[in-house]
Design an enzyme around this catalytic site. Structure first.
Site, mmCIF file in Angstrom:
data_model
loop_
_atom_site.group_PDB
_atom_site.id
_atom_site.type_symbol
_atom_site.label_atom_id
_atom_site.label_comp_id
_atom_site.label_asym_id
_atom_site.label_seq_id
_atom_site.Cartn_x
_atom_site.Cartn_y
_atom_site.Cartn_z
ATOM 1 N N ASP A 92 0.842 -1.195 0.000
ATOM 2 C CA ASP A 92 0.000 0.000 0.000
ATOM 3 C C ASP A 92 0.880 1.248 0.000
ATOM 4 O O ASP A 92 0.701 2.164 -0.807
ATOM 5 C CB ASP A 92 -0.907 -0.013 1.245
ATOM 6 C CG ASP A 92 -1.778 1.228 1.323
ATOM 7 O OD1 ASP A 92 -2.361 1.601 0.284
ATOM 8 O OD2 ASP A 92 -1.852 1.835 2.409
ATOM 9 N N ASP B 236 1.889 4.063 -3.483
ATOM 10 C CA ASP B 236 1.730 5.527 -3.543
ATOM 11 C C ASP B 236 3.073 6.183 -3.831
ATOM 12 O O ASP B 236 3.159 7.171 -4.574
ATOM 13 C CB ASP B 236 1.164 6.091 -2.225
ATOM 14 C CG ASP B 236 -0.366 6.047 -2.176
ATOM 15 O OD1 ASP B 236 -0.953 5.153 -2.831
ATOM 16 O OD2 ASP B 236 -0.974 6.894 -1.496
HETATM 17 C C1 IPM Z 1 -5.587 1.330 -1.616
HETATM 18 C C2 IPM Z 1 -6.269 2.128 -0.546
HETATM 19 C C3 IPM Z 1 -6.974 1.188 0.429
HETATM 20 C C4 IPM Z 1 -5.924 0.285 1.045
HETATM 21 C C5 IPM Z 1 -7.816 1.877 1.515
HETATM 22 C C6 IPM Z 1 -8.843 2.807 0.920
HETATM 23 C C7 IPM Z 1 -8.459 0.884 2.421
HETATM 24 O O1 IPM Z 1 -5.368 2.957 0.102
HETATM 25 O O2 IPM Z 1 -6.266 0.577 -2.330
HETATM 26 O O3 IPM Z 1 -4.367 1.470 -1.776
HETATM 27 O O4 IPM Z 1 -5.271 0.655 2.030
HETATM 28 O O5 IPM Z 1 -5.755 -0.819 0.547
HETATM 29 MN MN MN Z 2 -3.381 2.952 -0.799
#
Ligand code: IPM
Ligand code: MN
Length: 353
Positions: free
Chosen positions: A244, A248
């Site tokens: 996760d 990003d």
């Molecule tokens: C993602 C999002 C989700 C996650 C959230 C919205 C629960 O950040 O898909 O990366 O953490 O998996």
């Molecule tokens: Mn995420």
């Protein structure tokens, strides 16, 4: 001619806008390649909670379980911050991923040549970078028990068993076989027992793929290497939380979080969603970048419907639209005049050949 049956969950915030954009492109592809589109829409997230008291209504879940493909825009709303974790919009997404047994989340991050300028990294570092994060999606600290709050303490549990690690590792090695044959498995094995197990299981799976090189990397170092030497990565295999965070980070290399798509696979039904969230700060203004959603639509065509030429046509149309100079606000330089979500999607739809 195929029948493309998709359960569509626009969700919250910009999820609604980018889902419309994706649908528009999908319609263009269906017309061009003579496929029958069957889109059924259901509620999820805050809007579902608001109207029915649950972020994942039974009828939504039932429709999703029938498959073969589910497209989700985004979930999340600041009005939900006061709610218990179990009814927050995000819990719908976690439950859906788990119910659909989508244990492998593929997140490609490739720097578009048109957008090198927008990368958070220097062009000579970002240019040509092309990696895929394979994130374990239905286990780890997101799901481990016990969990909860108790007075002044709160607990979450990080747990993986061998079978969970093996199956996601298999997906990573198979993917690497069609790419540059390199897997980087990311963990925190210098501290966590779970990571030590992760490392040894990945090693065992890797032994069955002798033509693929495997390296292990600690997550802190990986976070650094992703911004200093991203071209060293091909397939990045990691656990739920690390994946996760690192995805990003990888999006900054590409120029915007709005660009990244994902496919969650492993079960009978595929789940496709852009990597970004519901972005309440810009929701409703028609300025969200639909590329992540549109590319998720392309991943859906190839993974759930075996329509590889059509998926490629979408990717080419996105490239063409960028080459023509169209940019949503997140990607617009000072000299560019940004277009809306809808304008961008219409241009992509027209560029589908
Ligand atoms: C993602 C999002 C989700 C996650 C959230 C919205 C629960 O950040 O898909 O990366 O953490 O998996
Ligand atoms: Mn995420």
């Amino acid at each position: 001619m195929s029948r493309i049956r998709v359960v569509v969950l626009p969700g919250d915030g910009v999820g609604v806008e980018v889902t419309r954009a994706m649908q528009h492109v999908l319609e263009a592809v269906a017309r061009r390649y003579s496929h029958e589109l069957d889109l059924e829409e259901y509620a999820v997230g805050w809007n579902a909670y608001d109207s029915s008291g649950t972020p994942l209504p039974d009828e939504t879940l039932e429709a999703c379980l029938k498959g073969p493909a589910v497209f989700l825009g985004a979930v999340g709303d600041p009005r939900a911050d006061r709610l218990e974790p179990g009814v927050r919009p995000e819990s719908a997404l976690l439950r859906l991923r788990s119910e659909l047994q989508c244990f492998a989340n593929l997140r490609p991050a490739k720097v578009d040549k048109e957008l090198v300028r927008m990368s958070a990294l220097k062009p000579e570092i970002a240019g040509g970078c092309d990696l895929v994060i394979v994130r374990e999606l239905t286990g780890g600290i997101y799901y481990g028990t016990p969990r909860g709050r108790e007075g002044s303490r709160a607990v979450n549990t990080l747990v993986y068993d061998e079978a969970e690690i093996t199956r996601v590792a298999e997906v990573a090695f198979q993917l690497a076989g069609n790419r540059r044959r390199h897997v980087t498995s990311i963990d925190k094995a210098n501290v966590l027992e779970v990571s030590q197990l992760w490392r040894s299981v990945v090693e065992d799976v890797g032994a069955r793929y002798p033509d693929i090189t495997l390296e292990h990397m600690l997550v802190d170092r990986a976070a650094m290497e992703l911004v200093t030497a991203p071209s060293r990565f091909d397939v990045v295999l990691t656990s739920n939380l690390f994946g996760d965070i690192l995805s990003d980070e990888a999006s900054a290399m590409c120029g915007s979080l709005g660009l990244l798509a994902s496919a969650s696979v492993g079960g009978e039904v595929g789940l496709y969603e852009p990597v970004h969230g519901s972005a309440p700060d810009i929701a409703g203004r028609g300025i969200a970048n639909p590329i992540g959603a549109i590319r998720s639509g392309a991943l859906m065509l190839s993974h759930s419907f075996d329509l590889h030429i059509e998926a490629e046509a979408i990717e080419k149309a996105v490239q063409q639209t960028l080459a023509n100079g169209l940019r949503t606000a997140d990607l617009a330089g000072r000299e560019d005049n940004p277009v809306s979500t809808e304008e961008f999607a219409h241009a992509v739809a027209e560029a589908v050949v």
